[in-house]
Design a protein around this motif. Structure first.
Motif, mmCIF file in Angstrom:
data_model
loop_
_atom_site.group_PDB
_atom_site.id
_atom_site.type_symbol
_atom_site.label_atom_id
_atom_site.label_comp_id
_atom_site.label_asym_id
_atom_site.label_seq_id
_atom_site.Cartn_x
_atom_site.Cartn_y
_atom_site.Cartn_z
ATOM 1 N N LEU A 292 36.383 27.362 35.949
ATOM 2 C CA LEU A 292 36.747 28.781 35.800
ATOM 3 C C LEU A 292 35.473 29.625 35.789
ATOM 4 O O LEU A 292 34.482 29.231 35.173
ATOM 5 N N ALA A 293 35.525 30.802 36.410
ATOM 6 C CA ALA A 293 34.361 31.705 36.386
ATOM 7 C C ALA A 293 34.843 33.149 36.284
ATOM 8 O O ALA A 293 35.959 33.481 36.706
ATOM 9 N N GLY A 294 33.993 34.010 35.748
ATOM 10 C CA GLY A 294 34.338 35.430 35.632
ATOM 11 C C GLY A 294 35.464 35.645 34.644
ATOM 12 O O GLY A 294 35.611 34.899 33.664
ATOM 13 N N ASP A 295 36.292 36.658 34.914
ATOM 14 C CA ASP A 295 37.365 36.999 33.972
ATOM 15 C C ASP A 295 38.356 35.854 33.766
ATOM 16 O O ASP A 295 39.070 35.837 32.762
ATOM 17 N N ALA A 296 38.447 34.923 34.694
ATOM 18 C CA ALA A 296 39.340 33.769 34.496
ATOM 19 C C ALA A 296 38.881 32.950 33.294
ATOM 20 O O ALA A 296 39.678 32.294 32.634
ATOM 21 N N ALA A 297 37.561 33.009 32.995
ATOM 22 C CA ALA A 297 37.004 32.216 31.892
ATOM 23 C C ALA A 297 36.816 33.036 30.619
ATOM 24 O O ALA A 297 36.855 32.488 29.522
ATOM 25 N N HIS A 298 36.583 34.342 30.773
ATOM 26 C CA HIS A 298 36.285 35.162 29.583
ATOM 27 C C HIS A 298 36.638 36.611 29.878
ATOM 28 O O HIS A 298 36.321 37.140 30.936
ATOM 29 N N LEU A 299 37.298 37.233 28.923
ATOM 30 C CA LEU A 299 37.701 38.630 29.103
ATOM 31 C C LEU A 299 37.062 39.479 28.029
ATOM 32 O O LEU A 299 37.239 39.222 26.838
ATOM 33 N N SER A 300 36.303 40.461 28.469
ATOM 34 C CA SER A 300 35.566 41.268 27.495
ATOM 35 C C SER A 300 35.972 42.726 27.644
ATOM 36 O O SER A 300 36.169 43.201 28.763
ATOM 37 N N PRO A 301 36.068 43.467 26.527
ATOM 38 C CA PRO A 301 36.237 44.915 26.679
ATOM 39 C C PRO A 301 34.947 45.465 27.301
ATOM 40 O O PRO A 301 33.892 44.834 27.200
ATOM 41 N N GLN A 306 29.282 44.667 30.176
ATOM 42 C CA GLN A 306 28.797 43.338 30.529
ATOM 43 C C GLN A 306 29.888 42.419 31.098
ATOM 44 O O GLN A 306 29.616 41.251 31.364
ATOM 45 N N GLY A 307 31.111 42.942 31.286
ATOM 46 C CA GLY A 307 32.214 42.083 31.745
ATOM 47 C C GLY A 307 31.905 41.466 33.094
ATOM 48 O O GLY A 307 31.892 40.244 33.259
ATOM 49 N N MET A 308 31.626 42.305 34.056
ATOM 50 C CA MET A 308 31.363 41.802 35.410
ATOM 51 C C MET A 308 30.024 41.078 35.475
ATOM 52 O O MET A 308 29.898 40.028 36.109
ATOM 53 N N ALA A 309 29.011 41.655 34.796
ATOM 54 C CA ALA A 309 27.676 41.055 34.830
ATOM 55 C C ALA A 309 27.729 39.607 34.343
ATOM 56 O O ALA A 309 27.080 38.720 34.900
ATOM 57 N N THR A 310 28.542 39.370 33.303
ATOM 58 C CA THR A 310 28.653 38.016 32.762
ATOM 59 C C THR A 310 29.256 37.083 33.815
ATOM 60 O O THR A 310 28.817 35.944 33.980
ATOM 61 N N GLY A 311 30.238 37.597 34.548
ATOM 62 C CA GLY A 311 30.856 36.797 35.616
ATOM 63 C C GLY A 311 29.883 36.535 36.765
ATOM 64 O O GLY A 311 29.875 35.450 37.353
ATOM 65 N N LEU A 312 29.056 37.526 37.092
ATOM 66 C CA LEU A 312 28.079 37.314 38.176
ATOM 67 C C LEU A 312 27.062 36.243 37.772
ATOM 68 O O LEU A 312 26.619 35.449 38.602
ATOM 69 N N ARG A 313 26.712 36.229 36.470
ATOM 70 C CA ARG A 313 25.793 35.167 36.020
ATOM 71 C C ARG A 313 26.462 33.790 36.157
ATOM 72 O O ARG A 313 25.802 32.817 36.472
ATOM 73 N N ASP A 314 27.793 33.742 35.903
ATOM 74 C CA ASP A 314 28.511 32.465 36.107
ATOM 75 C C ASP A 314 28.343 32.012 37.553
ATOM 76 O O ASP A 314 28.082 30.844 37.823
ATOM 77 N N ALA A 315 28.529 32.968 38.480
ATOM 78 C CA ALA A 315 28.461 32.623 39.908
ATOM 79 C C ALA A 315 27.067 32.111 40.263
ATOM 80 O O ALA A 315 26.921 31.113 40.979
ATOM 81 N N ALA A 316 26.025 32.784 39.736
ATOM 82 C CA ALA A 316 24.660 32.364 40.048
ATOM 83 C C ALA A 316 24.386 30.979 39.454
ATOM 84 O O ALA A 316 23.740 30.140 40.078
ATOM 85 N N ASN A 317 24.922 30.715 38.267
ATOM 86 C CA ASN A 317 24.683 29.440 37.592
ATOM 87 C C ASN A 317 25.398 28.295 38.312
ATOM 88 O O ASN A 317 24.840 27.221 38.511
#
Ligand SMILES: Cc1cc2nc3c(=O)[nH]c(=O)nc-3n(C[C@H](O)[C@H](O)[C@H](O)COP(=O)(O)OP(=O)(O)OC[C@H]3O[C@@H](n4cnc5c(N)ncnc54)[C@H](O)[C@@H]3O)c2cc1C
Length: 510
Positions: A292-301, A306-317
């Motif tokens: 799972l990556a992005g909002d599928a893994a974590h949902l932030s207000p 930082q919601g999308m930024a966190t998902g982009l870091r998932d993609a890079a990782n």
């Protein structure tokens, strides 16, 4: 039933939102045979992310799409106000200022989500190995020891079946894949909804953005607004629990609410949404061959942006780990490090967003007064002000491992200084790993055996000399490492330090 069976992919990505498309571009750069299945035929006109940080821009630079995306980004200039906190009566009590570009871009930025998605989608045309299928809704997945089988329905109602080595769910907060895997989300939904509206002002199209995010600390109706490039603007109003929220989707009512804060001018409401945010995280980020990556893994207000930024870091990782495992240059267990590395940071971002939310959502007059007092005080105290930053050290991940040498930079995100007139460091880094040296060429540091092992994995070499056009970059690293002499770094594809070695004998192998 007649099901069209398509051939096998290395990776299938479910969902072509910002995270899925970023991941697909990064996998394209690694020549990984990838399929993206996206249910929509075009990006929907719904309010989505508007703010993004420097790390997000750096990841799109890594995708090779920064020149295409920057026209839709407003990067603040040094000294610009990026965040203002106001009282109910409009008095400014707190400001945050844009300062520094440690990763090559302004730290706090705003952008046009819809246009960026179009550029990320167009970017996939560069890769013969990547297929993008819009209008395909995934409805079931099935796992086998050696593959994952996915079924989707297209907009004409026809079913297709695909198989892959690894499936990545980037299908957002309501992830079908997460539900199919029976992975639960842990967390909560906010009781109140926000009215979110985007406006467009023809007279503002070419205007330079004057202010950053503005927040009104108002117990009756907490409000935030964010000016966007191209004459657009985001408005967010907290609706209390007992209101009939659908009534607020009326553009005349939205116009009145905006006019209470700022003159409406020629602004027209173009998108509107009532949304209750969630703060939750999946109990596991993978099952078998599915991640799972992005909002599928974590949902932030969105309060920390930082919601999308966190998902982009998932993609890079995840992207380089998948590429190396699929190429056979790393063992499959490397993929387990995705969750070990990403989860602690995602939890930290969720907590940050919740704290910011408490500051933005006073529930009573007393709370609003205390928050106002706190912001007025924080404005005077530099260390408190630093703690309020939703950028830099407060948000950049550090991946920590056991038994690290004191002062080691392993797991740290490297700075991105300029090289020469305009170039940025990452343009000189490889697609895979990069060995950065400071005293002598890298070839003089690695033994022949080490060099040959690294070359099998994929390595580039960069010598930052304390002279000539690399001088300023050398100085940045010298400061960052507290002395870069007799030091060498091996940098991962996602720009985190893999190895930080102190060199004996001036760096030459014995
Ligand atoms: C109002 C609002 C404001 C926000 N503001 C910010 C902000 O300022 N900054 C920030 O960083 N974040 C913000 N966020 C959060 C941010 O938008 C998300 O974190 C980000 O969009 C997540 O990207 P994603 O690709 O993981 O998921 P999504 O953007 O949800 O994309 C998922 C994609 O998967 C597709 N999909 C879903 N199911 C299927 C299926 N079964 N088959 C095929 N395709 C499927 C969807 O159509 C969609 O395109 C905001 C969110 C909202 C709602």
């Amino acid at each position: 039933m007649n099901i069209a069976k398509d051939h096998t992919y290395d990776v299938i990505i479910v969902g072509g939102g910002p995270v899925g498309l970023t991941l697909a571009n990064l996998l394209g750069i690694h020549n990984i045979h990838t399929l993206v299945l996206e249910q929509n035929t075009a990006p929907p006109d719904l309010p989505r992310a508007v703010s993004l940080d420097d790390e997000s821009l750096r990841i799109w630079q890594q995708c090779g799409l920064i020149d295409q995306i920057l026209p839709f980004v407003a990067q603040g200039a040094e000294g610009d106000v990026v965040f203002t906190y106001r009282t109910q009566t409009d008095k400014k009590i707190f400001n945050l200022i844009q300062s520094g570009r440690p990763y090559g871009y302004a730290r706090g930025n705003v952008f046009l989500h819809h246009h960026t998605l179009v550029e990320l989608t167009n970017g996939l045309n560069r890769f013969t190995e990547v297929d993008y299928r819009p209008g395909h809704t995934v409805f079931t997945i099935e796992q086998f020891p050696d593959r994952v089988v996915v079924k989707s329905k297209d907009s004409a109602g026809a079913d297709s079946e695909y198989s892959c080595d690894y499936l990545i769910a980037c299908d957002g907060g309501r992830s079908t894949v997460r539900a199919a895997l029976d992975i639960k989300l842990k967390g909560f939904s906010y009781a109140e909804s926000w009215l979110i509206a985007d406006t467009f002002s023809p007279s503002q199209v070419t205007q330079k953005l004057q202010e950053g995010v503005e927040v009104w600390c108002d117990a009756e109706c907490p409000t935030a607004t964010i000016p966007l490039p191209g004459g657009y603007r985001r408005w967010e109003f907290l609706l209390r629990k007992n209101v009939q929220s659908d009534e607020y989707l009326d553009d005349a009512i939205i116009g009145e609410m905006i006019a209470r804060r700022k003159p409406l001018g020629d602004a027209q409401v173009i998108n509107r949404l009532i949304h209750a945010y969630k703060a939750s995280i999946a109990q596991s980020y993978s099952k078998g061959r599915v991640f799972l990556a992005g909002d599928a893994a974590h949902l932030s207000p969105p309060f920390a942006g930082q919601g999308m930024a966190t998902g982009l870091r998932d993609a890079a990782n995840l992207s380089w780990k998948l590429a190396h495992v699929l190429r056979g240059s790393a063992p499959q267990k490397l993929l387990q490090s995705y969750e070990w590395e990403r989860r602690p940071h995602q939890v930290k971002m969720l907590k940050l967003a919740r704290r910011m939310g408490q500051m933005m959502m006073p529930r009573t007059f007393l709370q609003a007064t205390l928050i106002k007092f706190f912001f007025s005080f924080a404005e005077q105290v530099e260390t408190l002000k630093k703690m309020m930053e939703i950028r830099g050290q407060n948000v950049t991940p550090v991946y920590r491992y056991e038994n690290m040498r004191k002062g080691s930079k392993v797991g740290h995100y490297i700075p991105q200084p300029t090289i020469g007139e305009n170039g940025l460091l990452d343009e000189y880094l490889g697609r895979d790993f990069t060995l950065i040296t400071f005293d002598c060429p890298a070839e003089e540091i690695l033994s022949e055996e080490e060099q040959s092992q690294w070359e099998k994995r994929g390595i580039d070499y960069l010598w930052l000399r304390p002279e000539g056009e690399t001088f300023s970059a050398y100085k940045v690293f010298d400061q960052w490492l507290a002395g870069c002499q007799r030091r060498m770094l091996i940098v991962r594809p996602d720009r985190f330090v893999f190895e930080d070695r102190i060199l004996e004998n001036g760096g030459k192998p014995d």
